[in-house]
Design a protein around this motif. Structure first.
Motif, mmCIF file in Angstrom:
data_model
loop_
_atom_site.group_PDB
_atom_site.id
_atom_site.type_symbol
_atom_site.label_atom_id
_atom_site.label_comp_id
_atom_site.label_asym_id
_atom_site.label_seq_id
_atom_site.Cartn_x
_atom_site.Cartn_y
_atom_site.Cartn_z
ATOM 1 N N SER B 305 55.283 95.934 58.849
ATOM 2 C CA SER B 305 55.398 94.491 59.221
ATOM 3 C C SER B 305 55.641 93.539 58.035
ATOM 4 C CB SER B 305 54.154 93.867 60.018
ATOM 5 O OG SER B 305 52.912 93.910 59.236
ATOM 6 N N GLY B 306 56.527 92.758 57.933
ATOM 7 C CA GLY B 306 56.707 92.041 56.596
ATOM 8 C C GLY B 306 56.391 90.474 56.818
ATOM 9 N N GLY B 307 55.664 89.862 56.075
ATOM 10 C CA GLY B 307 55.421 88.416 56.229
ATOM 11 C C GLY B 307 55.880 87.190 55.319
ATOM 12 N N GLU B 308 55.673 86.079 55.507
ATOM 13 C CA GLU B 308 55.854 84.941 54.638
ATOM 14 C C GLU B 308 55.233 85.008 53.317
ATOM 15 O OE1 GLU B 308 58.181 82.996 56.011
ATOM 16 O OE2 GLU B 308 58.169 81.238 54.544
ATOM 17 N N ASP B 309 54.119 85.851 53.645
ATOM 18 C CA ASP B 309 53.146 86.203 52.369
ATOM 19 C C ASP B 309 53.734 86.943 51.354
ATOM 20 O OD1 ASP B 309 53.003 88.475 53.612
ATOM 21 O OD2 ASP B 309 50.625 88.106 54.286
ATOM 22 N N GLY B 310 54.804 87.493 51.696
ATOM 23 C CA GLY B 310 55.489 88.512 50.547
ATOM 24 C C GLY B 310 55.044 89.856 50.547
ATOM 25 N N TYR B 311 54.182 90.146 51.792
ATOM 26 C CA TYR B 311 53.622 91.623 51.629
ATOM 27 C C TYR B 311 54.270 92.361 52.841
ATOM 28 C CZ TYR B 311 49.591 91.010 48.684
ATOM 29 O OH TYR B 311 48.627 90.654 47.445
ATOM 30 N N VAL B 312 54.428 93.431 52.578
ATOM 31 C CA VAL B 312 54.948 94.399 53.705
ATOM 32 C C VAL B 312 53.433 95.130 53.988
ATOM 33 C CG1 VAL B 312 56.176 96.668 54.326
ATOM 34 C CG2 VAL B 312 57.328 94.752 52.692
ATOM 35 N N ARG B 313 53.280 95.450 55.129
ATOM 36 C CA ARG B 313 51.830 96.086 55.360
ATOM 37 C C ARG B 313 52.584 97.341 56.410
ATOM 38 N NH1 ARG B 313 47.162 92.803 54.860
ATOM 39 N NH2 ARG B 313 45.961 94.318 56.431
ATOM 40 N N LEU B 314 51.932 98.444 55.868
ATOM 41 C CA LEU B 314 52.493 99.505 56.545
ATOM 42 C C LEU B 314 51.436 100.339 57.192
ATOM 43 C CD1 LEU B 314 54.513 101.907 56.859
ATOM 44 C CD2 LEU B 314 53.945 102.735 54.642
ATOM 45 N N HIS B 315 51.102 100.391 58.367
ATOM 46 C CA HIS B 315 50.211 100.655 59.493
ATOM 47 C C HIS B 315 50.671 102.054 59.933
ATOM 48 C CE1 HIS B 315 50.391 96.532 59.439
ATOM 49 N NE2 HIS B 315 49.191 96.458 59.829
ATOM 50 N N HIS B 316 49.801 103.056 59.837
ATOM 51 C CA HIS B 316 49.644 104.655 60.478
ATOM 52 C C HIS B 316 48.609 104.406 61.360
ATOM 53 C CE1 HIS B 316 52.346 106.374 57.718
ATOM 54 N NE2 HIS B 316 51.918 105.630 56.725
ATOM 55 N N PHE B 317 49.148 104.690 62.710
ATOM 56 C CA PHE B 317 48.257 104.572 63.874
ATOM 57 C C PHE B 317 47.044 105.577 63.854
ATOM 58 C CE2 PHE B 317 52.193 102.503 65.762
ATOM 59 C CZ PHE B 317 51.637 101.489 65.991
ATOM 60 N N ASP B 318 45.747 105.084 64.147
ATOM 61 C CA ASP B 318 44.725 105.587 64.474
ATOM 62 C C ASP B 318 45.255 106.790 65.572
ATOM 63 O OD1 ASP B 318 43.254 104.880 62.573
ATOM 64 O OD2 ASP B 318 42.411 103.348 63.796
ATOM 65 N N PRO B 319 44.426 107.975 65.688
ATOM 66 C CA PRO B 319 44.798 108.731 66.891
ATOM 67 C C PRO B 319 44.635 108.075 68.287
ATOM 68 C CG PRO B 319 43.586 109.840 65.361
ATOM 69 C CD PRO B 319 43.551 108.753 64.848
ATOM 70 N N ASP B 320 43.494 107.215 68.702
ATOM 71 C CA ASP B 320 43.286 106.608 69.709
ATOM 72 C C ASP B 320 44.227 105.685 70.158
ATOM 73 O OD1 ASP B 320 42.400 104.834 67.731
ATOM 74 O OD2 ASP B 320 40.541 104.145 68.614
ATOM 75 N N TYR B 321 45.171 105.341 69.270
ATOM 76 C CA TYR B 321 46.064 104.379 69.835
ATOM 77 C C TYR B 321 47.244 105.090 70.820
ATOM 78 C CZ TYR B 321 50.982 102.346 69.632
ATOM 79 O OH TYR B 321 52.100 101.927 69.781
ATOM 80 N N PHE B 322 47.383 106.362 70.648
ATOM 81 C CA PHE B 322 48.138 107.029 71.443
ATOM 82 C C PHE B 322 47.575 107.279 72.825
ATOM 83 C CE2 PHE B 322 49.067 108.182 67.191
ATOM 84 C CZ PHE B 322 50.515 107.707 67.012
ATOM 85 N N ASN B 323 46.414 107.226 73.232
ATOM 86 C CA ASN B 323 45.758 107.455 74.518
ATOM 87 C C ASN B 323 45.269 105.924 74.947
ATOM 88 O OD1 ASN B 323 45.871 109.879 73.619
ATOM 89 N ND2 ASN B 323 43.639 109.643 72.870
ATOM 90 N N ILE B 324 45.838 104.835 74.282
ATOM 91 C CA ILE B 324 45.196 103.385 74.739
ATOM 92 C C ILE B 324 45.681 103.056 76.235
ATOM 93 C CG2 ILE B 324 47.159 102.085 74.400
ATOM 94 C CD1 ILE B 324 45.074 100.565 72.431
ATOM 95 N N LYS B 325 44.756 102.544 76.987
ATOM 96 C CA LYS B 325 45.079 102.087 78.440
ATOM 97 C C LYS B 325 44.820 100.797 78.392
ATOM 98 C CE LYS B 325 43.921 106.691 80.681
ATOM 99 N NZ LYS B 325 43.653 107.236 79.484
ATOM 100 N N ILE B 326 45.273 100.191 79.274
ATOM 101 C CA ILE B 326 45.251 98.600 79.482
ATOM 102 C C ILE B 326 43.946 98.556 80.416
ATOM 103 C CG2 ILE B 326 46.260 96.560 80.452
ATOM 104 C CD1 ILE B 326 48.662 97.299 79.734
#
Lengths: 329, 326
Positions: B305-326
């Motif tokens: 994600s890139g923001g108005e703040d001038g930073y690009v933030r690169l997120h590598h998902f944690d393993p639990d993201y892939f089994n997330i349930k609503i």
């Protein structure tokens, strides 16, 4: 220290967080021309044995390295003798990602030095790279990136852990409130959230929307509408009411306070001299920062006098305090 | 997850794009230098020097050898990805806004802003295999939409061009004849400026984000509205996970209101929604300005994600993201 470690392919370890560097020199003490004793007990056994051996030159044991101590010492040349040193040891990385590298080398004076480097390797990502992508890894830098060096710190790993914040705990549904009420569970009914007006789910303090509370409830939050400074958030000071009833007696003015000083700090500083009725630090209403002065009221005049004598010119947070009687208004 | 922070830009980010292999990340910002980063560890590979204005958009060829950028300096430039060398510059009479390469990288669609007396336009340029043979002639010029055209992308098989912009209308154009084929209906469409548009990985549908605080999912052929995602803040950026049925919306309050309110009021979060159920899954915080750009790695295991703040933030998902349930 920041270090990036890359192991390819197929797993790519990226970035490591902390690097502790400790080097402990272990000196070799020369006893006579052809014997050396290690001071450290934890050093390698082979050398220890060697030093106890009466005739090391004639009877080299199979475990020992093939060299002659007397020749070494006579040469006085540490640089080319690296082969004499115990080999480099790498321990780990263990399950916590801590890796130890033990290295032996000679320092300038010819002393053997053991260097232990402890590194924490943190696996951030595992990526499969195609052949083309591997080629691109080797591309030289261009543009402004040519001058990028290690200290540029353009890329840093966030120090804080960020989670995908769920809007509500897993499994809970907004409809659950009614169910909890019907159960007749007294504790659940008592549990009312003042922010989201739900019953039996969580307390106000545990509300996931807690941080919104003053924005949603607050009529002042209306965008665009003018809010006088005294009505803005952070403007009301707890000291506002006791402004009127404070006594001007035994009041001491403290100036040249650092901006970080808050009232409890002042209280802590002054209560050693006697009972403090009030400690107050002036806060700028616009910025919310300290204005650099404050007042302390003592119960006894003698205590205030002692505080002035002791603390005037006192070095507090790298600033020289000025403490004097407050001029009556 | 511990995001990687990339601070190479001195001005707000405008656009982010991964290459097809997902090992390079291209970032555009209002400073004049588009930048390429290694997408795994965030190391800067290089910058493309030559623009003289804010860079609004970019696209990279399938073989990751050619980059095209559109800039407010009234040019769109073609670059050699590896060396940072400028290969060609298309000159326009008004700022270039959106760029997109067609399937096969033989054509590029470039939109230009309304400027002085010129109306906004969508230009189709042919891209030569050898940069020596490149010419600046337009194959096709489409005019008609009012206001800026913030995004224009190619439809399936390069047969159509989809455009969206300030007039809040999504349009599908025939890329051969230049005729407008379908227009989104006023009642179901966005109410305010469309700021972003993102195609799904298979190209069967696309997502638009708008300042009317919603994002809408459309069928790419029939332009039927499939889903609507409602949020509390203007949407500046949208992205779709190629791996899971997730949609990410980025935005936040107006930059002008940022300094006067609490940072938590800004909603500078990347909000994850379930694509099908339209329910919010969660938010990823971190930026201290509105999010202007979002991009998913083609493997779906990281996003930036890139923001108005001038930073690009690169997120590598944690393993639990892939089994997330609503």
């Amino acid at each position: 220290m920041h270090k990036s470690e890359i192991k390819t392919p197929p797993t790519l370890y990226v970035g490591s967080c902390v690097k502790y560097n400790s080097s402990k020199p272990y000196r070799l003490y020369r006893v006579n021309n052809n014997k050396r004793i290690l001071k450290s007990q934890s050093e390698t056994m082979a050398i220890d044995k060697l030093s106890n051996d009466p005739n090391p030159n004639q009877n080299p044991k199979p475990k020992q390295k093939k060299f002659q101590w007397c020749e070494l010492v006579d040469e006085h040349d540490g640089k080319d003798l690296d082969f004499l040193l115990p080999p480099r040891q790498v321990i780990g990385p263990d399950e916590r990602g801590v890796k130890k590298v033990v290295k032996y080398e000679f320092d300038d004076e010819g002393n053997e030095v053991k260097k232990t480097t402890t590194t924490r390797v943190q696996k951030l990502a595992k990526t499969q790279l195609s052949k083309r992508a591997m080629e691109r890894r080797a591309w030289p830098k261009f543009g402004d990136a040519v001058h990028d060096d290690f200290g540029a710190r353009l890329t840093v790993v966030s120090t804080e852990d960020i989670f995908l914040e769920r809007p509500r705990p897993h499994g809970s549904k907004p409809e659950e409130t009614k169910v909890a009420g019907n159960l007749g569970n007294a504790g659940a009914v008592l549990m009312v959230c003042r922010i989201c007006n739900t019953r039996g789910v969580h307390w106000t303090a545990k509300c996931p929307d807690r941080h919104l509370a003053h924005h949603t409830d607050d009529p002042r939050a209306n965008e665009g509408a003018y809010v006088p400074p005294s009505m803005r958030r952070g403007a009301e000071r707890p000291g506002g009411s006791d402004m009127r009833r404070r006594s001007d007696e035994n009041s001491v003015r403290v100036t040249n306070l650092s901006e970080d000083t808050i009232e409890p700090d002042l209280l802590e500083l002054f209560q050693t001299f006697g009972h403090v009725i009030r400690a107050y630090v002036a806060i700028d209403q616009k910025t919310g920062m300290s204005r650099g002065f404050g007042f302390v009221n003592f119960a006894n005049r003698e205590d205030a006098e002692r505080a002035i004598n002791k603390l005037n010119g006192y070095d507090y947070d790298n600033l020289i305090l000025r403490v004097e009687w407050a001029t009556p208004r | 997850m511990r995001p990687i922070l990339m601070k190479g830009h001195e001005r707000p980010l405008t656009f982010l794009k991964y290459n097809r292999d997902g090992d390079l990340l291209f970032s555009c910002a209002k400073d004049h230098n588009p930048t390429v980063w290694f997408a795994d560890n965030g190391e800067r590979l290089g910058t493309y020097r030559g623009h003289n204005g804010a860079v609004w958009c970019c696209d990279v060829s399938r073989d990751s050898m050619m980059l095209i950028t559109g800039s407010a300096d009234q040019t769109a430039k073609i670059w050699n990805v590896q060396t940072g060398e400028q290969l060609y510059s298309f000159n326009f009479g008004s700022p270039a806004r959106a760029v997109d390469l067609s399937v096969g990288d033989k054509l590029a669609v470039i939109t230009t802003d309304p400027f002085m007396d010129l109306p906004s336009a969508i230009h189709v340029k042919s891209i030569a295999t050898d940069p020596e043979d490149q010419t600046g002639d337009s194959v096709l010029v489409l005019k008609g939409p009012q206001g800026r055209i913030n995004r224009a992308v190619w439809g399936p098989l390069n047969k159509t061009i989809i455009s969206a912009g300030e007039d809040a209308v999504v349009r599908i154009w025939d890329s051969e004849t230049g005729k407008m084929l379908i227009e989104s209906e006023k009642e179901i469409g966005h109410k305010k400026t469309i700021t972003s548009l993102s195609k799904s990985a298979d190209g069967s549908h696309f997502l638009t984000g708008s300042l009317d605080k919603s994002a809408k999912l459309w069928d790419i052929r029939t332009l039927t509205l499939i889903k609507t995602y409602v949020t509390e803040r203007p949407v500046n950026a949208v992205a779709m996970s190629p791996l899971l049925d997730h949609v990410v919306l980025g935005g936040g309050q107006d930059a002008s209101a940022v300094t006067t309110t609490d940072h938590r009021a800004g909603k500078f979060e990347a909000k994850f929604y379930d694509k099908i159920l339209q329910e919010e899954i969660g938010g990823v915080k971190g930026h201290f300005g509105p999010i202007n750009a979002l991009a998913f790695n083609p493997d779906g295991k990281s996003f930036s994600s890139g923001g108005e703040d001038g930073y690009v933030r690169l997120h590598h998902f944690d393993p639990d993201y892939f089994n997330i349930k609503i």
